[in-house]
Design a protein around this motif. Structure first.
Motif, PDB file in Angstrom:
ATOM      1  N   GLU A 148      -4.890  -8.543   2.498  1.00 56.71           N
ATOM      2  CA  GLU A 148      -5.472  -8.145   4.627  1.00 56.71           C
ATOM      3  C   GLU A 148      -6.469  -9.704   4.580  1.00 56.71           C
ATOM      4  N   ARG A 149      -7.583  -9.210   3.889  1.00 57.08           N
ATOM      5  CA  ARG A 149      -8.813 -10.312   4.528  1.00 57.08           C
ATOM      6  C   ARG A 149      -8.515 -11.604   3.639  1.00 57.08           C
ATOM      7  N   GLY A 154      -6.148   1.689  -0.748  1.00 53.01           N
ATOM      8  CA  GLY A 154      -6.207   1.071   0.995  1.00 53.01           C
ATOM      9  C   GLY A 154      -7.079  -0.673   0.037  1.00 53.01           C
ATOM     10  N   ASP A 155      -8.084  -0.210  -0.629  1.00 52.83           N
ATOM     11  CA  ASP A 155      -9.050  -1.511  -1.026  1.00 52.83           C
ATOM     12  C   ASP A 155      -8.143  -2.477  -1.342  1.00 52.83           C
ATOM     13  N   GLU A 180       0.915  -0.844   0.628  1.00 56.42           N
ATOM     14  CA  GLU A 180      -0.349   0.449   0.239  1.00 56.42           C
ATOM     15  C   GLU A 180       0.579   0.938  -0.115  1.00 56.42           C
ATOM     16  N   ARG A 231      -5.031  -3.345  -0.368  1.00 57.67           N
ATOM     17  CA  ARG A 231      -4.419  -3.568   0.925  1.00 57.67           C
ATOM     18  C   ARG A 231      -5.822  -4.738   2.021  1.00 57.67           C
ATOM     19  N   SER A 232      -6.961  -3.456   1.839  1.00 54.56           N
ATOM     20  CA  SER A 232      -7.850  -4.806   2.533  1.00 54.56           C
ATOM     21  C   SER A 232      -8.012  -5.957   1.727  1.00 54.56           C
ATOM     22  N   GLU A 233      -8.216  -5.688   0.999  1.00 54.09           N
ATOM     23  CA  GLU A 233      -8.582  -7.350  -0.031  1.00 54.09           C
ATOM     24  C   GLU A 233      -7.745  -7.846  -0.061  1.00 54.09           C
TER      25      GLU A 233
END
Length: 178
Positions: free
Chosen positions: A166-167, A159-160, A80, A162-164
Motif C-alpha cells: 500500500e505504501r 500485514g507488513d 493479504e 500489505r502495508s508495504e
C-alpha cells in the motif's frame, strides 16, 4: 458493387486514416459514395467526429490514476487475505490432523476407562489410562498454542507485506511519484 463502396466508405470513416479528408458523393445510380478525392469542383470535405478525445485531460488522467490506485490497493488487501489463508492451511492443517488423531485415542482410552474393574487392579489400570488421556490433552494444548503463535507471526508478516504494498502504491500515485 454498391455494398463494397458503402463498406469502403464506412471503413474510411472509422479507420486510422480518418484524419485524411473524406468526401461524401452521389454515385451514378444515386447511391452514396465516400472518397478521398472531391466528387466535384465545389465539394467540401466531411467533418469527421471521433468518439474519443485525441488527448487526455488532466481530470481524465487523475480519474484514471485514482482507479488504478484503488485497484492496486484492493489487490494488496486480496494478497493479504490469500497470504493469511495459505498460512492458516499450512499451520493449522497438520495441527488439526494431529488433534483428530489424539481425539480418537482419547475416545478409545475413555471407552477402556469405562470398562475398568472396580478393584485395586482396575484402579491402577484406570489411573494409567487417565495419565495417558492427560498427556494427550497436554500435547494437544501445546500444539494448538504453538500453532496460534505461528499464526500470529504469519498475520504480522502478511500485514507488513500489505502495508508495504500500500505504501509503494500511494507513493507511486502521489504527486511526487508520477
Amino acid at each position: 458493387m454498391f455494398s463494397r463502396v458503402v463498406v469502403l466508405g464506412v471503413a474510411l470513416l472509422f479507420s486510422p486514416w480518418a484524419s485524411a479528408q473524406v468526401f461524401k458523393c452521389k454515385g451514378a445510380n444515386g447511391e452514396t459514395v465516400y472518397s478521398q478525392d472531391p466528387c466535384s469542383a465545389g465539394a467540401a470535405p466531411m467533418k469527421l467526429r471521433s468518439n474519443r478525445a485525441s488527448t487526455e485531460s488532466a481530470g481524465e488522467a487523475a480519474n484514471r490514476a485514482a482507479v488504478y490506485q484503488t485497484t492496486e490497493l484492493a489487490d494488496a488487501g486480496i494478497a493479504e487475505r490469500n497470504c493469511l489463508s495459505s498460512e492458516q492451511n499450512r499451520i493449522y492443517g497438520p495441527v488439526n490432523a494431529r488433534g483428530q488423531d489424539a481425539s480418537r485415542q482419547i475416545a478409545s482410552l475413555n471407552r477402556q476407562l469405562a470398562g475398568a474393574r472396580n478393584n485395586l487392579a482396575g484402579a491402577t489400570y484406570a489411573s494409567g489410562l487417565r495419565a495417558q488421556i492427560a498427556s494427550l490433552q497436554q500435547t494437544q494444548a501445546a500444539d494448538r498454542h504453538s500453532a496460534d503463535s505461528q499464526m500470529a507471526e504469519a498475520r504480522r508478516r502478511c500485514g507488513d507485506a500489505r502495508s508495504e504494498r500500500e505504501r509503494a502504491t500511494r507513493e507511486k500515485y502521489s504527486a511526487g511519484g508520477k
